[in-house]
Structures are given as structure tokens and as C-alpha cells.
Scaffold this active site. Sequence first.
Site, PDB file in Angstrom:
ATOM      1  N   ASP A   1      25.583 156.902  57.619  1.00  0.00           N
ATOM      2  CA  ASP A   1      27.031 157.028  57.564  1.00  0.00           C
ATOM      3  C   ASP A   1      27.340 158.021  56.437  1.00  0.00           C
ATOM      4  OD1 ASP A   1      29.862 156.241  57.828  1.00  0.00           O
ATOM      5  OD2 ASP A   1      29.518 155.222  55.917  1.00  0.00           O
TER       6      ASP A   1
ATOM      7  N   ASP B   1      31.041 158.572  54.618  1.00  0.00           N
ATOM      8  CA  ASP B   1      31.999 158.080  53.622  1.00  0.00           C
ATOM      9  C   ASP B   1      31.556 156.724  53.082  1.00  0.00           C
ATOM     10  OD1 ASP B   1      35.181 159.445  54.427  1.00  0.00           O
ATOM     11  OD2 ASP B   1      33.264 160.089  55.235  1.00  0.00           O
TER      12      ASP B   1
ATOM     13  N   ASP C   1      27.681 151.552  54.759  1.00  0.00           N
ATOM     14  CA  ASP C   1      28.295 150.750  53.698  1.00  0.00           C
ATOM     15  C   ASP C   1      29.318 149.740  54.201  1.00  0.00           C
ATOM     16  OD1 ASP C   1      30.198 152.943  54.288  1.00  0.00           O
ATOM     17  OD2 ASP C   1      31.345 152.043  52.647  1.00  0.00           O
TER      18      ASP C   1
END
Length: 219
Positions: free
Chosen positions: A8, A10, A158
Site C-alpha cells: 500500500d 498512503d 496499514d
Amino acid sequence: MKTGILFDLDGTLLDTLEDLKDGVNHALRCFGYPERTLGEIREMVGNGARVLIAKAVPAGAEVEPVLSCFQEYYQGHCRIRTKPYDGIEAAMERLGRDYPLAIVSNKPDGAVKKLCAEYFPGIYAQGEQPGCPRKPAPDMLRIAMEKIGAERCIYVGDSEVDVLTARNAGVPCLSVTWGFRDRSVLEEAGADWFCHDPECLPDAIGEMIELEEWCCNGQ
């Protein structure tokens, strides 16, 4: 069997929160809507720009004009305060020596490619684009695996969206705790592998890959 490592963007590789907040608030101001705090934006990100704006505007407000305003502004202002998390660039360089890497994000594709060209040049990167369902659909992961020639992968993210994406793709997920979600949110989503420091990322991935049978079978 060739193992790829997919990331991922961001909250995992880049701290983009300040620029996202500025972009959202610019669009909200243009329509006379109340601005959002950094904490509010932190809770809203993860499902793409349209969902972010839909959560940010007042109830009943039309989303599309605000979304268009945000996208136009953010495309030109996505690198003002954005930066890699400390230790990420070194970790990516180390991992790139041993594995094919790719980055998949629900952020608009133009911004993803711009940011990744600056911070992670040479790594395949894909953002949200027409014709490809965004995460947590597994499509982006499968496309990225094909692009980098990986037969299996570990997905690093995250958020709870990333945990669900990995589950939908049938691959293991390594959840990082320095991003936009607290560990409790990740655990509630079913996360069971964690990394707490970017510098430890290569070792954490190495430990997962040593569990060969589990890694092959996914979750």
C-alpha cells in the site's frame, strides 16, 4: 516459486496525511463547507478519493463537484508536505535486491505514479483507475503480481482495508503500525502479522517467507 512484495502507499510507505488534509480542505472551502481536522482525515482515508470526499462533505451535499475540485488541486499539490516514513527508503532498497516489488493504492493513479516516480523510481505502481475495482477487491493485487512476474506475494499495508484486500486475494498480509490506523483497529479486522518499525520491514518479511507452507497457502 517467485515471491513478490506488494505495498500500500498512503500510511505504509508515505506519510501523505498533511497534503490530503490540505487538498480536502481546499475543496471544502471552495464550496463553503466546514473544514476537517487532521484526525478526522486520518479516519476517512483508505477507500479512495470519492469515499474520502463523501465522508468529508456535510450530509446531503453533492459529492462529485467537490471531488473534482479536490482531484484537480491534489494532483498539483500532492508533494508539498508528503514524505517517506523514516527508514522506508532504505528498507525498500534492501527488499528490492531480493524480491520483485509493486505498489498498489486506492489513491488516484496520476498522483500515485507522480509520487512513486519521485520516491520509489523503477517500482511498478498502480492507483485507482477506471475499469479496475479498488481495494478491498483483489484485482489490483492480481494485476500487480502479473506485472512483476510474481507467483505469490506478501501484501504490506496499514489499514483494515489492506487486511481485507489480502484476504480477498488469498495472500498473507503484514500490517504496519506507523500508519493511519491503530493496532486495535487492525486486530479487529483480523490482522495477525505486524511490523512496528520501517527499519525492521525486511526482517519481518523474511520471517514470513521462512514459513513456506503458510505463505504459499495464504490465509
